[in-house]
Every structure is written in C-alpha cells, then in structure tokens.
Design an enzyme around this catalytic site. Structure first.
Site, PDB file in Angstrom:
ATOM      1  N   GLY B  28     103.379  28.409  13.899  1.00  0.00           N
ATOM      2  CA  GLY B  28     102.832  28.873  12.625  1.00  0.00           C
ATOM      3  C   GLY B  28     101.372  29.175  12.837  1.00  0.00           C
ATOM      4  O   GLY B  28     100.749  28.644  13.742  1.00  0.00           O
ATOM      5  N   THR B  29     100.821  30.049  12.010  1.00  0.00           N
ATOM      6  CA  THR B  29      99.465  30.496  12.304  1.00  0.00           C
ATOM      7  C   THR B  29      98.377  30.026  11.336  1.00  0.00           C
ATOM      8  O   THR B  29      97.807  28.977  11.562  1.00  0.00           O
ATOM      9  CB  THR B  29      99.459  32.007  12.533  1.00  0.00           C
ATOM     10  OG1 THR B  29     100.169  32.616  11.477  1.00  0.00           O
ATOM     11  CG2 THR B  29     100.114  32.339  13.836  1.00  0.00           C
ATOM     12  N   THR B  30      98.093  30.752  10.252  1.00  0.00           N
ATOM     13  CA  THR B  30      96.867  30.419   9.520  1.00  0.00           C
ATOM     14  C   THR B  30      97.111  29.739   8.163  1.00  0.00           C
ATOM     15  O   THR B  30      97.953  30.182   7.386  1.00  0.00           O
ATOM     16  CB  THR B  30      96.032  31.695   9.293  1.00  0.00           C
ATOM     17  OG1 THR B  30      95.904  32.344  10.542  1.00  0.00           O
ATOM     18  CG2 THR B  30      94.668  31.366   8.739  1.00  0.00           C
ATOM     19  N   ALA B 203      98.296  37.141  15.380  1.00  0.00           N
ATOM     20  CA  ALA B 203      99.354  36.169  15.088  1.00  0.00           C
ATOM     21  C   ALA B 203      99.460  35.823  13.610  1.00  0.00           C
ATOM     22  O   ALA B 203     100.355  35.096  13.203  1.00  0.00           O
ATOM     23  CB  ALA B 203      99.124  34.895  15.895  1.00  0.00           C
TER      24      ALA B 203
END
Lengths: 254, 256
Positions: B28-30, B203
């Site tokens: 998972g990113t942000t 991403a």
C-alpha cells in the site's frame, strides 16, 4: 478408620441442585423480552459498576442471575470465545447457539464434577436476528441444560412467578416502551399480590436493537432516555401518537 | 491477545516463520492525516503496487479502529490488513471485558507494540507503517500518531503522511495547512495532498474518474468515526481535479 456414609448418586445430585437453586433464588430476578425491533433486558440492579447484562458480540447479549464472581467468569470466557471465533473465521460465524453450547458444557461439567461446588448462576444468551423470526433466546440453568425460549424469559429469585405473569401478557411485536413497562410490572409484582415500585435509578436496561446502524447492536439504556421510555402514556390518542412517532430511541452518545 | 498467544500462538503476526530472502507482495502506498479544530481527518489513496506493477486499483487502506479512532496503513498490504484486524479486535475485546474504552494514548501504544513484533518481517522487506488518528475524549481534540518500522511512535501536530508518496504529500500540506481549517477544508486539504503525491510518486494512485475510484476520506470528531460516502468523496475529488485542469500544480501559497 471410619467407613464413609453411603450417599446415593440421586441424592448427591439432588443436593447439589438444591444448593445451586437456593443460591440463585437469593439474587434479584431479571427478564429478557422480545419486542418489535429486537430484544430488551430488564433487571433490578442497585449497582452501577456490576452489570447483570453485557455485550458478547455484534448481535449477542448476555444476562445472568446469581453469584457475581461466577457469572463474571463465564461472561469473560464468552467474550473470549466469541472474539477468538470472529477473528479466526468471520464475524458472522459467531452465533448464540455456539456460545450457549459452550456455556452448557462448562456449567454441566462443573455441576457434575465431585471436586467443585456447582455454580450458583442462571444465564440467558440472546441473539438478535435481522427479523423477529431470527431472534434466539437460550436459558441456561445451573446444571448445564439449554432451554430454547420464545417471547419472554425470566431468571433469578421469583423466576417462575414472573415468567407466568409474562407469558400471559407478552405478545409479539410489542414496542420498546410497552415491553419495558411490562417487564417492570412483572419484576415489581410479588407473590402476595402487593406490588412494589422499582425506581428508574435501580433498573438496569439494555437492548439488542436490530435497527441500530452500527455493527454492534448492543446498547445500554440509562438516565434520561430510560425515564422517557418509562413515562406513562396518558390516553389512547396519545398512545397512538407515541407509537407512530418516538418509539425508536435515538442513539445518545454516552 | 494474551489468550490468543496461549491458545493459538500461530495466529499472531509476530510468530510466523520467516520466509527466505526478499518476498514480493502487494504494498500500500500513501496515507495522509490532518487535524482541525473539532477533529481529525485521515485519508488514503487506492493503489497497491507489487514492484513496478499496479497490484490493485481499489484497495482500501483506511479502517476504523473503534468508534473514536482510525488507522491508515502503508506497507505490505496483507500483513497490514491483518494487523489492523487484530488491533480492532483488541480494542473491542478490552472494551467488552473492562466495560470502558482504552485512552487514545493506550491505543497508540498498543499499536506500537504490534508494529515492533513485526520487525523480523520488516527487515525482509515486509514492513507495515501505519498512521493512527483519533479523537481524544479526555483532551477533547483530534490527534495523530505516526510510527516507524521498529514501532517507534511519535505524535504529529497538524498534519502527517506515511508511505511512498508521503514526501510529496507532506510538502503539499506544509504549504496548504492552516490551524483554523473547517472540516470541509481539512478534507479538501488531504485530497489535494494525495493528488500531489500521485502526481510525483508512481506508486500512489490519483482519483480515477473513468473507473470512479476515489480516495477514502474519513473524519473523526466527538461524534465518532465517519467515512465519507462514495458521493461525498467523488464530489470532493472532482472539485480538486476540475481546479487542476486550470492549474495543474494546484493552489499557490503566498511567496512571503
């Protein structure tokens, strides 16, 4: 060495049952009723800290009469069972039937083991369904049997008298104030015919409300909200009004 | 937790056998968060990546922890989701057994221990770095806690971000954040920050108008946790993207 007295197994069991029943009868009674939107728990409880009713899981509530330390033990065991089940599998896989079976096993084992004294408790495990037909109420007496109940159930001191009172008057699809008032009447009726008043501060009330938007349906009702629900409805017109308007209590953030 | 470790220890995240070498798994990113007077917002983009591939376009990375707190996760998705599940369970279990909820500090500390127990996996590239936000009922304000892989916990004032796009999101919020934001402005702020993160970090996923995939935005106030509905978050994302059509770099802060 003296020879021990012979006690027949029947007699031993009868004595243990008698012991447990007497212990339970010393406690105050409580009732569990179905109403249109769920299941309501009502009992007389002067203590604010020691609850007779509590949440086990999303749709499952627990009620107990008898010795506090013993049923508190069982309650925590039940919460653990439910949480472990729900975590391992899915929240939907925790059912009142499964929980009632675990309780029955525990109570039964303790009741018939010679080393321990029987638990002086009587439990009710209730699960609210998506419709009234899906509601389940199980009563678990001290000896480990399970009784599948419908409509209303009473446990504790005057259980027999109270449940016959409720059986005559309880009907399906009652509103919450109706069910609550009936429960309070049932609890205050006494064997000798005289009624005593139970003030709202001494009542412990909780509901499993199927209309509640949260996943967890258990909610305690206290203070002003309880007083509002217990207010007598003055006339037939007002009653009709009340039924249409304010039957569903708002979720007060406690 | 104690019960679980005594009876089924293999179910706990820290007790798993470590795999050999670096493992490829969706990440998972942000995640971004910002406080405003009266509460806190926590939001996350919807992308999960595996190496340079998009593993999932519509992953959900922001979860309610209980009624007054939420956790957003960056890092290995599978481990993170399970960590959140266990965290939710612990908070609920404590509440039912004790009859009272944990303090916000207590919840934050608990999460810290759980991240630390994952350190072994983190060393092999399977790190979980969440952002925890909640309403502190005692102090009557929204608070944000950020973590590092070793479970180190620090309280963030104003705004915070975690995950691969966090550098860009933080930069964006640094210029846009003010202490007197309203709830609506705070939600706009976090969507702007996510947009900026998606703009510069491959991403992180931006609002996907074609597939109708929008960031998850949650708000926690004294009334509890609330997740913005699909309609609300799409409206918010649409407003931001519409403005960006005129000004691709977003709102400008004053020079002096």
């Amino acid at each position: 060495m003296s020879t021990p007295f012979y006690v027949s197994p029947q007699q031993a069991m009868a004595d243990r049952a008698e012991y447990a029943r007497k212990g339970i009868a010393r406690g105050r009674s409580l009732v569990v009723l179905q109403y249109a939107d769920g299941i309501v728990f009502v009992g007389e409880n002067p203590s604010r800290a020691l609850h007779k009713f509590s949440e086990i899981y999303d749709r499952i509530g627990f009620a107990a009469a008898g010795k506090y330390n013993e049923y508190e033990n069982l309650r925590i065991g039940g919460v653990r069972y439910a949480d472990l089940r729900g975590y391992t599998y899915d929240r939907d896989d925790v059912t009142a039937r499964g929980l009632a079976n675990v309780y029955a096993q525990t109570l039964g084992t303790i009741f018939s083991s010679a080393g321990e004294k029987p638990y002086e408790v009587e439990l009710v495990v209730a699960e609210v369904g998506t419709t009234a037909a899906g509601d389940q109420i199980y009563r678990l007496p001290h000896d480990g049997s399970i009784v599948d109940e419908h409509g209303s159930v009473a446990v504790g001191g005057n259980a027999e008298q109270i449940s016959s009172y409720l059986d005559q008057r309880h009907r399906d699809g009652m509103t919450l104030p109706e069910a609550l008032k009936l429960a309070v009447q049932a609890l205050s009726s006494q064997a000798n015919g005289s009624d005593r008043e139970i003030p709202a501060e001494r009542l412990e009330v909780a509901v499993l409300d199927r209309t509640r938007s949260q996943q967890r349906k258990f909610k305690r009702i206290r203070g002003r909200q309880l007083a509002r629900l217990l207010e007598p409805v003055p006339s037939a017109d007002a009653q009709a009004d009340a039924v249409s308007n304010d039957e569903v209590p708002e979720d007060d953030a406690e | 937790m104690d019960f679980l470790s005594a009876h089924s220890p293999e179910l706990l995240p820290g007790n798993r056998k470590l795999p050999e070498g670096i493992v490829e798994a969706p990440h998972g990113t942000t995640i971004v968060a910002a406080t405003f007077p009266g509460g806190v917002v926590l939001a996350g983009d919807r992308r999960a990546t595996m190496g340079n591939m998009i593993a999932q376009r519509d992953i959900e990375k922001v979860f309610p922890a209980d009624e007054y707190s939420a956790v957003g996760i960056a890092g290995t998705a599978g481990l993170a989701v399970e960590m959140v599940k266990l965290f939710q369970l612990e908070l609920e279990h404590f509440e039912k057994v004790e009859g009272a909820t944990l303090s916000l500090e207590g919840k934050a500390n608990r999460l810290s221990t759980m991240i630390r127990s994952n350190l072994g996996m983190a060393m092999q590239g399977l790190a979980v770095v969440p952002l925890f936000a909640g309403w502190d009922e005692a102090k009557e304000k929204g608070r944000i806690f950020s973590y590092d892989v070793t479970g180190g916990r620090s309280e963030e004032h104003g705004y915070a971000a975690t995950g691969s796009g966090s550098i860009f999101a933080r930069g964006s919020m640094k210029k846009l954040y003010r202490e007197d934001l309203t709830e609506e402005q705070a939600t706009t702020l976090v969507v702007q920050a996510l947009y900026d993160a998606a703009d510069d970090d491959s991403a992180t996923g931006g609002p996907d108008l074609a597939r109708r995939i929008f960031p998850i935005v949650t708000v926690i106030t004294d009334e509890g946790f609330r997740r913005l509905s699909e309609a609300e978050s799409s409206e918010l994302a649409r407003k931001v993207t519409d403005r960006r059509l005129e000004q691709p770099d977003g709102p400008r802060a004053a020079l002096l």
